[in-house]
Scaffold this active site. Sequence first.
Site, short mmCIF file in Angstrom:
data_model
loop_
_atom_site.label_atom_id
_atom_site.label_comp_id
_atom_site.label_asym_id
_atom_site.label_seq_id
_atom_site.Cartn_x
_atom_site.Cartn_y
_atom_site.Cartn_z
N LYS A 188 -6.29 18.40 -8.08
CA LYS A 188 -6.60 17.09 -7.39
C LYS A 188 -7.87 17.08 -6.36
O LYS A 188 -8.62 16.42 -6.30
CB LYS A 188 -5.18 16.67 -6.40
CG LYS A 188 -4.26 16.07 -7.26
CD LYS A 188 -2.83 15.96 -6.64
CE LYS A 188 -2.00 15.80 -7.55
NZ LYS A 188 -0.53 15.50 -6.98
N GLN A 235 2.73 16.62 -1.62
CA GLN A 235 3.10 17.13 -2.77
C GLN A 235 4.58 17.26 -2.85
O GLN A 235 5.25 18.35 -2.20
CB GLN A 235 2.16 18.37 -3.24
CG GLN A 235 2.63 18.98 -4.68
CD GLN A 235 1.82 18.14 -5.53
OE1 GLN A 235 0.84 17.73 -5.61
NE2 GLN A 235 2.89 17.64 -6.47
N ASP A 290 0.20 7.65 -4.05
CA ASP A 290 0.99 7.83 -4.87
C ASP A 290 1.93 6.59 -5.32
O ASP A 290 2.38 6.47 -6.44
CB ASP A 290 2.11 8.96 -4.48
CG ASP A 290 1.57 10.27 -5.09
OD1 ASP A 290 0.77 10.44 -5.81
OD2 ASP A 290 2.15 11.32 -4.09
#
Length: 297
Positions: free
Chosen positions: A52, A96, A119
Site C-alpha cells: 500500500k 491493517q 476502507d
Amino acid sequence: MTEIIDGNAVASQIRDDLTDAIETLADAGARPGLATVLMGDDPASQTYVNMKQRDCEEVGIESIHVDVDGDAPPEELYETIADLNDDPEVHGYIVQAPVPDHVDYREVIRRVDPAKDVDGFHPENVGRVVAGDARFRPCTPHGVQKLLESAGVGTEGKDVTIVGRSDIVGKPLANLLIQKADDGNATVTVCHSRTENLAEKTRSADIVVAAAGVPELIDGSMIGEGSVVIDVGVNRVDADTEKGYELVGDVEFESANEQASAITPVPGGVGPMTRAMLLYNTVKAASMQADVDVKLP
Ligand code: NAD
C-alpha cells in the site's frame, strides 16, 4: 474464446487517471495523504502494508506508517487513531486487519473518523452504502464493479450469485449491486457456508463472484455456459515452488474457463483492483476534506 479480464491493466489505468486528480489537489495545497497502521508483526500484514505504501509513492500520495507494538494495550492503538483523526495531512488511513486477539476490531473501526475511513468499514459508511448514498465504497467490492464495467459486463437485470457473506467482500458487494444505479440493478443471491445446493445457485447465475476463501471451491460444473466469473479468493496452498506455496483462487480456473464468457485470473484479477480502489478512496477523501473538486475515474 473466453475473455480473461486483466485486473493489472484496469488497475493501472485507474492509477493513471488518479494522477491528474492528485496533482490538482497538490496544487491546491492538499496533496492526498494515506496512513497505514499495523499492530503486531504478522508477516502477511507487513507485506500488504508495504504494498500500500509503494502504491502511494507511485501515484504521488503521501504515505505515513505507524507501527504499534503487538503486546501494547488497546488504548495505545486508540491513541494512534485519535492522532490520525486530528492530523490534517492524513486524509485517510487504514488499520491493517487482523489486530491481535486482545483488541476488539469493531471498537477500533468505530473510533476511526468516518471521513477518513478509506476502507469503508465504519458503521456510518456501511450504512451509507446500504442507503445508496456511499461516501467510500469498500475497496474489493468497488474493484469488482470496476472490473465488470471494464469488461463491458452490465449488471442491470442480471442474476448475480456471490459466494461469501463477509463484511469486507460479500455483504458490501451485494449491497452495491442491488442499488438502483447504473452499476447496480442486479438480482443478487448471497451464498455462505450454510447454503444448500450451492452448485444450483452458481450454475443459474449470469455472474458468479467467488469470495469464500476455499481453494478452487467452484469448478466448471458449477458454472453456467457463457457466464462471467469473478474470483476474489486468494489462498495459499502448498506447492513445489521456491516459497513452498502458490496462490490459487476460489475458482478452478481451467474448468471454469471452458464454461465462462469472461473470467478473472488469480493472481492478476481482483487483487490489483483492491489496491487501486484504496488510492481512489484516499483521493476522494482528500478532495472532500479540502473542498476541491476533482474528476475521479
Ligand atoms: P471470510 O473468511 O471473512 O468469509 C468467507 C465467506 O465465505 C463466509 O461468509 C463463509 O460463510 C463463506 N464460505 C466459506 N466456505 C464456504 C463454502 N464451502 N460454501 C459457501 N460459502 C462458504 O473471507 P473474506 O475476507 O471475505 O475473503 C474471502 C476470500 O477472498 C479469501 O480467499 C481472501 O483471501 C480473499 N480476498 C481477496 C481480496 C483481494 O483483494 N483479492 C480481498 C479480500 C479478500
